[in-house]
Scaffold this active site. Sequence first.
Site, short mmCIF file in Angstrom:
data_model
loop_
_atom_site.label_atom_id
_atom_site.label_comp_id
_atom_site.label_asym_id
_atom_site.label_seq_id
_atom_site.Cartn_x
_atom_site.Cartn_y
_atom_site.Cartn_z
N PHE A 381 1.00 -1.08 0.02
CA PHE A 381 -0.16 0.29 -0.07
C PHE A 381 0.96 1.33 -0.22
O PHE A 381 0.20 2.25 0.41
CB PHE A 381 -1.17 -0.26 1.20
CG PHE A 381 -1.91 -1.19 1.59
CD1 PHE A 381 -2.15 -1.46 0.33
CD2 PHE A 381 -1.22 -1.77 2.60
CE1 PHE A 381 -3.24 -3.22 0.46
CE2 PHE A 381 -2.22 -3.15 2.66
CZ PHE A 381 -2.58 -4.08 1.90
N CYS A 382 1.81 1.07 -0.80
CA CYS A 382 2.78 2.03 -1.10
C CYS A 382 2.76 3.18 0.54
O CYS A 382 3.00 4.35 0.77
CB CYS A 382 2.40 3.58 -1.34
SG CYS A 382 2.28 3.30 -3.29
N ALA A 383 3.39 2.51 1.41
CA ALA A 383 3.58 1.87 2.65
C ALA A 383 4.65 1.35 3.28
O ALA A 383 4.21 0.26 4.92
CB ALA A 383 2.55 2.29 3.33
#
Length: 455
Positions: A381-383
């Site tokens: 999740f781009c995290a």
Amino acid sequence: MSVSAASASAAVSATTTPAAPLPVLGREVRVPLVTGGEVEYAALDYAASAPALERVWNDVAAYAPYYGSVHRGAGYLSQLSTELFETARADVAAFLGCRADDELVFTRSTTDSLNLLAAALPAGCEVYVFETEHHASLLPWRTADVTHLDAPRSPAEAVATLESALQARTGTGAALVCVTGASNVTGELWPVAELARVAHAHGARIVLDAAQLAPHHPVSVAELDVDWVAFSGHKLYAPFGAGVLAGRADWLEDAEPYLAGGGASRAVSRRADGGVDVEWHTGAARHEAGSPNVIGAYAIASACKALTEAGFDALVAREQQLVARVRDGLAAIEGVRVLGLFGPEAERVGVLSFVVSGWNSSHLAAALSAEYGIGVRDGLFCAHPLVRTLLGADAGAPGECGAPEGGSLNAVRVSFGAGTPDEHVERFLGAVRELVEQGARWTYRTEDGRCVPAV
């Protein structure tokens, strides 16, 4: 307002009649199933891009025949478009509760907004950012002196961690804290007002990444006392690629234009030595070079109006009912673990990530789509640092997607909001239960790094 204004959310839920789902585009779209037939698509990936509100789409369609160039045209359509663009700026500023002297710049996205702010940092600025941030707010500060703060395990620990880091500062120059309002992985609300208080007490400024907060919860720049706020239209039920950076004008005014070109330049002249002299605009125009995305800006303003007119309190109350239903439903399925930093009862918006024992998350997400017509997201999740922390993985573990058998570090994220009908949530919970208890009915394979149905 503290966004531990989660407390406000709880009070709202107890006293406000929940709203009905708002009409969104694609609500009745039907998709094919690998097992045969078709079903109404259940869009449960709002945290990536929320479906556009029908109201927004209709507003844009009504304006489209009158589209014209902005700011630099004498014709009627250009004048109309310019007025609409600037009115949109004022409407969005009102939605965000901006102060009278704040500047609002239209950008392409949250990512673009935070990169713009990063380009405007004073020389030698120190930046403090938690490792839990989305990459959009974790990565733009590469040219600054960055301190990455460890993931806190409670809102109080987040405040204490920042306090300790700022107390240890030895420099006397500018400093900036960057923090999310609501996590794009866990949906948990962060104590923004308290973090702002600590930042200001130590002479630092603070920017709020409201990409996941603004679509789900009222945001007031003035009440939270943040210096800037950034968010994206495509998460706020608006189509097209536009975003917002709003807040203090001084750093933006002192910085070189983010993009050099027409619109940002007030006057350009040749020098005797053959070079070029430029006088740059002041205000928002300084960082809005090129022809602005007037339709994107208007769409954001339309979405802001639609949410306000629908009654944010009622929207929050309904969403909290959905959050409680998803929490309870997943907790009742053996082997499911919902991810979180602040504990199972932490206040959150309509974003939850989870893993299932014995399942690769890509496999589960693929089966939800192919066999049930349910759209969720899987991966990191781009995290990446946050998900690795939540899963207890080391930095070298392979991530994102993978084969159905496992071997990749990832999770499933379900997210929803103002346009989500109850039926979609119930179908999602029933589908997860069936897949966990009975297994997938179809065979899956890996193609280009993604799990897909075998044909």
